[in-house]
Design a protein around this motif. Sequence first.
Motif, PDB file in Angstrom:
ATOM      1  N   ASP A 186       0.838  -1.213   0.000  1.00 32.90           N
ATOM      2  CA  ASP A 186       0.000   0.000   0.000  1.00 32.90           C
ATOM      3  C   ASP A 186       0.867   1.254   0.000  1.00 32.90           C
ATOM      4  OD1 ASP A 186      -2.341  -1.459   0.012  1.00 32.90           O
ATOM      5  OD2 ASP A 186      -2.563  -1.424   2.188  1.00 32.90           O
ATOM      6  N   LEU A 187       1.962   1.187   0.738  1.00 31.67           N
ATOM      7  CA  LEU A 187       2.874   2.327   0.770  1.00 31.67           C
ATOM      8  C   LEU A 187       3.520   2.542  -0.595  1.00 31.67           C
ATOM      9  CD1 LEU A 187       4.107   4.388   2.775  1.00 31.67           C
ATOM     10  CD2 LEU A 187       6.009   2.788   3.081  1.00 31.67           C
ATOM     11  N   ILE A 188       3.863   1.452  -1.281  1.00 30.68           N
ATOM     12  CA  ILE A 188       4.463   1.559  -2.614  1.00 30.68           C
ATOM     13  C   ILE A 188       3.485   2.213  -3.589  1.00 30.68           C
ATOM     14  CG2 ILE A 188       5.209   0.169  -4.587  1.00 30.68           C
ATOM     15  CD1 ILE A 188       6.466  -1.768  -2.569  1.00 30.68           C
ATOM     16  N   ARG A 189       2.217   1.844  -3.487  1.00 30.20           N
ATOM     17  CA  ARG A 189       1.222   2.422  -4.396  1.00 30.20           C
ATOM     18  C   ARG A 189       1.065   3.931  -4.197  1.00 30.20           C
ATOM     19  NH1 ARG A 189      -1.600  -2.306  -2.584  1.00 30.20           N
ATOM     20  NH2 ARG A 189      -1.761  -3.896  -4.230  1.00 30.20           N
ATOM     21  N   SER A 190       1.376   4.426  -3.006  1.00 29.25           N
ATOM     22  CA  SER A 190       1.144   5.839  -2.707  1.00 29.25           C
ATOM     23  C   SER A 190       2.336   6.721  -3.026  1.00 29.25           C
ATOM     24  CB  SER A 190       0.783   6.013  -1.227  1.00 29.25           C
ATOM     25  OG  SER A 190       1.889   5.675  -0.395  1.00 29.25           O
ATOM     26  N   THR A 191       3.426   6.168  -3.544  1.00 25.39           N
ATOM     27  CA  THR A 191       4.606   6.970  -3.837  1.00 25.39           C
ATOM     28  C   THR A 191       5.236   6.510  -5.141  1.00 25.39           C
ATOM     29  OG1 THR A 191       6.702   7.754  -2.907  1.00 25.39           O
ATOM     30  CG2 THR A 191       6.175   5.429  -2.603  1.00 25.39           C
ATOM     31  N   ARG A 192       6.342   7.143  -5.538  1.00 32.44           N
ATOM     32  CA  ARG A 192       7.054   6.795  -6.760  1.00 32.44           C
ATOM     33  C   ARG A 192       8.370   6.110  -6.399  1.00 32.44           C
ATOM     34  NH1 ARG A 192       5.770  12.128  -7.619  1.00 32.44           N
ATOM     35  NH2 ARG A 192       7.959  12.707  -7.360  1.00 32.44           N
ATOM     36  N   LEU A 193       8.687   5.090  -7.182  1.00 31.30           N
ATOM     37  CA  LEU A 193       9.930   4.352  -6.955  1.00 31.30           C
ATOM     38  C   LEU A 193      10.851   4.519  -8.152  1.00 31.30           C
ATOM     39  CD1 LEU A 193       8.656   0.948  -5.483  1.00 31.30           C
ATOM     40  CD2 LEU A 193       9.320   3.021  -4.249  1.00 31.30           C
ATOM     41  N   THR A 194      12.138   4.427  -7.891  1.00 25.91           N
ATOM     42  CA  THR A 194      13.122   4.447  -8.976  1.00 25.91           C
ATOM     43  C   THR A 194      13.157   3.066  -9.638  1.00 25.91           C
ATOM     44  OG1 THR A 194      14.908   3.751  -7.518  1.00 25.91           O
ATOM     45  CG2 THR A 194      14.490   6.126  -7.710  1.00 25.91           C
ATOM     46  N   PRO A 195      13.671   2.994 -10.854  1.00 24.98           N
ATOM     47  CA  PRO A 195      13.767   1.670 -11.508  1.00 24.98           C
ATOM     48  C   PRO A 195      14.524   0.641 -10.689  1.00 24.98           C
ATOM     49  CG  PRO A 195      14.114   3.420 -13.099  1.00 24.98           C
ATOM     50  CD  PRO A 195      14.051   4.081 -11.764  1.00 24.98           C
ATOM     51  N   ASP A 196      15.586   1.065  -9.945  1.00 23.37           N
ATOM     52  CA  ASP A 196      16.326   0.116  -9.114  1.00 23.37           C
ATOM     53  C   ASP A 196      15.435  -0.486  -8.038  1.00 23.37           C
ATOM     54  OD1 ASP A 196      18.676   0.440 -10.491  1.00 23.37           O
ATOM     55  OD2 ASP A 196      19.370   2.096  -9.229  1.00 23.37           O
ATOM     56  N   LEU A 197      14.600   0.346  -7.428  1.00 21.00           N
ATOM     57  CA  LEU A 197      13.708  -0.164  -6.392  1.00 21.00           C
ATOM     58  C   LEU A 197      12.631  -1.065  -6.978  1.00 21.00           C
ATOM     59  CD1 LEU A 197      13.282   2.934  -4.030  1.00 21.00           C
ATOM     60  CD2 LEU A 197      14.651   0.865  -3.675  1.00 21.00           C
ATOM     61  N   TRP A 198      12.173  -0.751  -8.206  1.00 21.94           N
ATOM     62  CA  TRP A 198      11.182  -1.632  -8.825  1.00 21.94           C
ATOM     63  C   TRP A 198      11.792  -3.000  -9.095  1.00 21.94           C
ATOM     64  CZ3 TRP A 198       6.410  -1.401  -8.234  1.00 21.94           C
ATOM     65  CH2 TRP A 198       5.672  -0.216  -8.295  1.00 21.94           C
TER      66      TRP A 198
END
Length: 862
Positions: free
Chosen positions: A63-75
């Motif tokens: 849920d926290l991931i859906r509410s923010t933006r991640l870098t390609p490395d984190l994805w």
Amino acid sequence: MDILFAQIQADLRSNDALRQSGALLQALQQSAAGRDIAVIAKTAVEEIVAAPASAVCKKLAFDLIRSTRLTPDLWETVCGGIRTDLHFPDPDVAAAAVSILAAIPSYRLAKLISDCNKEISDCFDSPSDSLRFSATETLGCVLARDDLVTLCENNVNLLDRVSAWWARVGSNMLDRSDAVSKVAFESVGRLFQEFSSKRMSKLAGDKLVDSENSLAIRSNWVSSMVDFVWRKRRALMARSLILPVENFRTTVFPVVYSVKAVASGGVEVIRKLSKAASSSASSNAAGAEVDSHAEKLVGVSDVVTHLAPFLVSSLEPALIYEVGINMLYLADVPGGKPEWASQSIIAILTLWDRLDFASARESIVRAVVTNLHLLDLHMQVSLFKRLLLMVKNLRAESDRMYALACICRTALCVHLFAKESVRRGQKPLPGTDIASLFEDARVNDDLNSITSKSIFREELVASLVESCFQLSLPLPEQNNTGMESRVIGALAYGTGYGALNWTEPALEVVEVCRPCVKWDCDGRTYAVDCYLKLLVRLCYIYDTRGGVKRVKDGASQDQILNETRLQNLQRELVKDLHEVNTPRMLARLIWAIAEHIDIEGLDPLLADDPDDPLNVIISNIHKVLFNVDSTAETTNRVQDVQAVLISAQRLGSRHPRAGQLLTKELEEFRNNPLADSVSKHQCRLILQRIKYATSHQDNKWAGVTEARGDYPFSHHKLTVQFYEASAAQDRKLEGLVHKAILELWRPDPSELTLLLTKGVDSTLLKVPPNAITLTGSSDPCYVEGYHLADASDGRITLHLKVLNLTELELNRVDVRVGLSGALYYMDGSSQAVRQLRGLVSQLYMTNVAFSLHTAVLYHSFF
């Protein structure tokens, strides 16, 4: 704030599930407050997603991931964690991992599906209800997405996996778990809903280029699912009955859509689209069993029998509405019964007074008026009065206009059908005339009152008149069966004998709506202009100037009757001239009457009678010319004088007595201070023309007064115009009425029809633009790209193709796209970066999108 974030990160790094869940809840609160939690998200990915944790912590982290933006490395880290969690013994952890698939970026989704194909497929066979529920719900959302369709177009293996998953989602409608069965029905219904309601130009991808293959892929999924539901319809209906009653509503649409598609032949259309570019779809369509017509009718009847009890036994308004709408959908199939439609409409109308469904009144009215044609004549007529009162209470103008357009067209259809039935020897039906629309006391009082706070009466008259004009045009061709063909067929049945049959209901319209000429509408004139335009058209068609024709002249009995009615209506309107309340309407009504009245048929012995029609017309011309009480709110005097002077010229040139009386009036007006210099010169010219026409009565061309059937005084035709707020309201009302009428009478052909008739030449299947090379000959990667602009959304989508030209595997390639000008990225970031890893072959980039007005792009590659 830094202290709080540090504490949250410390709790996330601990091995205590309680502290981790509390920290994640605090992070979600900070995200909801609008704070940047990218640092916390990075910690959550590394400590929760990529590491063993409880199911609750996994769900909160996702849920926290859906509410923010991640870098390609984190994805990449997230995808690795998903692969690990799918093997986790706890099914709740695996369910949480499956649920995050919907949030994976498109450029990473295809590889993840390929890597985890077996694990995701095994979720459907899991003994855990929660895992099957998560897989069905998540894939039902992901597989219907436009970007996944585009990915399938370029990846045959992915297409096979997705098609197999759709089959599993469909079979889960019969799952033993109520929750899994419900969400499977929802997923299939979403697939059908998007295919039937979305524009075909959007099906190939969200703002992406359409192609024949992508359309065929989605059509193949839909046709396969329709076939499955049709084959298993009895089992699916039985399964839906043992669901909790609050979940039954989700099962209605998938079954009804599939049965309707098979019974009406719509599935054949879908199969043709799927065959267009897919050999597998061709083989599926060739192997499909062809059901007999009787079996299709039995299938439809079974579904109606299955749904009907819920119309009377259910207490939930949403369920009653859903069942009623879908039964109306079935009543339109070939062989459908009016009883199905009447039962549904009666149930839907009972929701009008339900306070818990008051916000859906527009939907209730639209559902009823759109399906009026499915009812028998008696019920249609009985609904007119109630529907008008319901439409009057709608808030949205567009909803009122569409409902009135449907009601008016149905009223004309009923009138024509009943008249033609009488001509063919059948018993006349009471209440089938246009006057039945105004039988209700409140509507009739509103029509006959001088002033009204409501604009509804103007909308009703304008819609009725514009519908008459549509009826006078050639009816549109209908190549398929369905609701429109039934309406057009009934109208064609009523207009089958002679081209003038449309004038009979139009004549009744001008008789019933006659009180509108007395209205005071605060300067608005559109409704009355519509009425007078129809009156002038009828007078021109029946040539009322020449009087009533006789049998020996070749006139039929119906023509003689109609001309007599029209002559009597003109005389009634002459009597109403004294009761017209605004100079604007008085001037226009004078023109409409004087242009077409039979002056030669007036009794010469009554020339001195004040009630003689010619004397009444001229006295009212005098009233307009010498009106000294006009205000800006009621009239523009220049326009009114212009209208009556034109009327005086044409009337005075037609008859000597009219010319003599008008000469006196014009001389008096010419010498009056009320006349400006332009009016004086115009009067002098008119007097010369009247004098010439009177002295050359043998020359038919002298007066140049032939009627043309035109009404030149609507707001957009006047040569003298002033700004008025009421004129703007008129233009707004005119636009709403015309839009609703054309949407109903002349609907644009569906894009499915265009694709079938024009095939690949259709403009709906766009040719991708030419790609531009962005790299030089010595660069290790070859990059080409093109962009697409969507004017409706103000968006540009940049497509890049990256090809490794070296013999080595490139571990990392960064693609950065910057902006120049008044632009911003759709996700709000300042720079778009894509990191490509393990680049050994070409890779398509399709997800760099941003809104714009003008753009300059620059690219850098490392």
